[in-house]
Structure formats: structure tokens, C-alpha cells
Design an enzyme around this catalytic site. Structure first.
Site, PDB file in Angstrom:
ATOM      1  N   HIS A  37       0.855  -1.190   0.000  1.00 46.40           N
ATOM      2  CA  HIS A  37       0.000   0.000   0.000  1.00 46.40           C
ATOM      3  C   HIS A  37       0.890   1.239   0.000  1.00 46.40           C
ATOM      4  O   HIS A  37       1.965   1.257   0.602  1.00 46.40           O
ATOM      5  CB  HIS A  37      -0.904   0.002   1.227  1.00 46.40           C
ATOM      6  CG  HIS A  37      -1.959   1.059   1.200  1.00 46.40           C
ATOM      7  ND1 HIS A  37      -1.694   2.380   1.504  1.00 46.40           N
ATOM      8  CD2 HIS A  37      -3.285   1.003   0.892  1.00 46.40           C
ATOM      9  CE1 HIS A  37      -2.801   3.084   1.392  1.00 46.40           C
ATOM     10  NE2 HIS A  37      -3.785   2.284   1.018  1.00 46.40           N
ATOM     11  N   GLU A  49      -3.206   2.430  -7.222  1.00 45.52           N
ATOM     12  CA  GLU A  49      -3.617   3.503  -6.310  1.00 45.52           C
ATOM     13  C   GLU A  49      -2.617   4.645  -6.405  1.00 45.52           C
ATOM     14  O   GLU A  49      -1.591   4.637  -5.738  1.00 45.52           O
ATOM     15  CB  GLU A  49      -3.736   2.988  -4.876  1.00 45.52           C
ATOM     16  CG  GLU A  49      -2.596   2.105  -4.402  1.00 45.52           C
ATOM     17  CD  GLU A  49      -2.458   2.107  -2.896  1.00 45.52           C
ATOM     18  OE1 GLU A  49      -3.411   2.430  -2.191  1.00 45.52           O
ATOM     19  OE2 GLU A  49      -1.337   1.808  -2.436  1.00 45.52           O
ATOM     20  N   GLY A  80      -6.593   9.560  -0.030  1.00 45.58           N
ATOM     21  CA  GLY A  80      -7.022  10.386   1.089  1.00 45.58           C
ATOM     22  C   GLY A  80      -7.058  11.871   0.804  1.00 45.58           C
ATOM     23  O   GLY A  80      -7.205  12.677   1.722  1.00 45.58           O
ATOM     24  N   GLY A 133     -11.396   5.670   2.491  1.00 44.77           N
ATOM     25  CA  GLY A 133     -12.257   6.433   3.386  1.00 44.77           C
ATOM     26  C   GLY A 133     -13.732   6.170   3.192  1.00 44.77           C
ATOM     27  O   GLY A 133     -14.501   6.114   4.169  1.00 44.77           O
TER      28      GLY A 133
END
Length: 239
Positions: free
Chosen positions: A83, A155, A161, A222
Site C-alpha cells: 500500500h 492507487e 485520502g 475512506g
């Protein structure tokens, strides 16, 4: 790093109640302390679960680390590896991510390999080179055949975020490049690979993102903490 026992119970109850009506696969990746709770609440449901990272070591004197076999005892079928926050905040190198990928598979856990570039790298025109390097490190470690037992998530770091989402065209370009890179090794593996998009996916953007030819689902951050938002995204993937 979110959640509490009470909030988790409320969120998982909502997800469990709706997941049976979905044709898409739904997976919840939780922080280590909550895996027993997740296992208890989701066992027997249509929702699978996993961890947000793991150790590259099978066992030993690595205080604070969690081995893949330990995750397996809590019913984890998936684990995120690489990640962007693990790479940027904790210095996980491409080699370390490849080792974690291999450790997950050795324990029968499906790794979700996260790939992505920073804003500086995108602005410098290095996106495809960075993502290609990250993917190559894993293929070189485990071999192309092993990629069958995995998922990939693109990602972009600049979208994590931040509330900023890559445009469908931007995301599709990278997903197509990932699939093409895999096809250079094995066309069948490339065709079968599920490549997810992660990066501030919202209910409003999910449908157009998932409609792209090489985007097979989402790695939701989120928005997954809000049951209505997460379920709306699942519905978009369900179409």
C-alpha cells in the site's frame, strides 16, 4: 488506522446484510486487533476479509510483526501488500513488497498488490515507469504463474485520502499498461487478472471508473468507513 469495536460492529452489520444481494466480491481488510471481531461477525456471510499488511517473515524474533500464518488462523483470505502508505511512511521497498507477496501466497492468502506513483512522479511523466518497476519486482520474485493467485490495485499516491480521484481516462491508461505488462509474460494471466482502482473512489465517481475496459473493481479507503457510501460503490461494481 480507523475503527472501534462499536463502529466496526455497526458497519459490518450493514455490509453483511446487503452483500448477499451483490454479484461482485466484497472484501473487508481490517487492522490486526479487529480481525477476531471481523471473523466472528462475517463468518457464514458473503463477505470475505483480510489484513492491511503482513510480515515477509514466516516466524522468528520480529517483535511487533504479524506473520501470514497468524492471519490465516483468523480466516483471512486476503492481505494488502505494498500500500502506498506502507511504501512512503514505512519505507517498504519494491523488494520488501515482493517478499511480503511471496509470504502471503506461501500461507494460502491472496495478496492484493498495490502499485502507484507520487504526484512528483506523475508530473515528471514517470507514472508508467514507476508502476512497471513495482510490478516487475514481484513478477521477478515469484514468477508470472504465481500472479494468478493475486489481485492488483492501482492507487495513485496523489489520490489517496486527498479527495482527488484520477479521471477515468487516467486510471484506464495505467490499468491497460499493467495488463499489457503482464501479457508480455503470459497473455492468459493478463486476461484473468483483476485490477482494482484505489484513490478516493466515491459513489459519484465509481460507476464511470468501473465502466472502463481494464478496471475490474475498487480498493476503497475512506468511503468504506461509511456504510451507505461503501454499499453504493459496491452497487456500481455490481452493474
Amino acid at each position: 488506522m480507523h475503527g472501534s469495536l462499536q463502529k466496526n460492529a455497526e458497519l459490518l452489520a450493514r455490509i453483511r446484510a446487503s452483500a448477499g444481494d451483490l454479484a461482485c466480491d466484497v472484501v473487508v481488510c481490517a487492522p490486526f486487533p479487529y480481525l477476531a471481531q471481523v471473523q466472528s461477525l462475517l463468518t457464514g456471510s458473503a463477505v470475505a476479509w483480510g489484513a492491511q499488511t503482513l510480515s515477509e517473515h514466516a516466524q522468528g524474533a520480529y517483535t511487533g510483526e504479524v506473520a501470514a500464518a497468524m492471519l490465516g488462523e483468523f480466516g483471512c483470505r486476503y492481505a494488502l501488500v505494498g500500500h502506498s502508505e506502507r511504501r512512503s511512511l514505512y519505507g517498504e521497498s519494491d523488494a520488501a513488497v515482493a517478499a511480503k507477496f511471496a509470504a502471503a501466497q506461501a500461507a494460502g492468502i491472496l495478496p492484493v498488490l498495490c502499485l502507484g506513483e507520487t504526484l512528483a512522479e506523475r508530473e515528471a511523466g514517470q507514472t508508467l515507469a514507476v508502476v512497471g518497476r513495482q510490478l516487475a519486482a514481484v513478477v521477478e520474485r515469484v514468477g508470472i504463474a504465481a500472479m494468478r493467485a493475486s489481485l492488483i490495485a492501482y492507487e495513485p499516491v496523489w489520490a489517496i485520502g486527498t479527495g482527488v480521484t484520477a479521471s477515468p481516462a487516467q486510471a484506464q491508461e495505467v490499468h491497460a499498461a499493467i495488463r499489457a505488462q503482464l501479457a508480455g509474460f503470459d497473455a492468459a494471466v493478463a486476461s484473468e487478472m483483476r485490477i482494482l482502482y484505489g484513490g478516493s473512489v466515491k459513489p459519484a465517481s465509481a460507476g464511470e471508473l468501473f465502466a472502463q475496459a481494464d478496471i475490474d473493481g475498487g480498493l476503497i479507503g475512506g468511503a468504506a468507513l461509511v456504510a451507505d457510501d461503501f454499499l453504493a460503490i459496491c452497487q456500481a461494481a455490481n452493474k
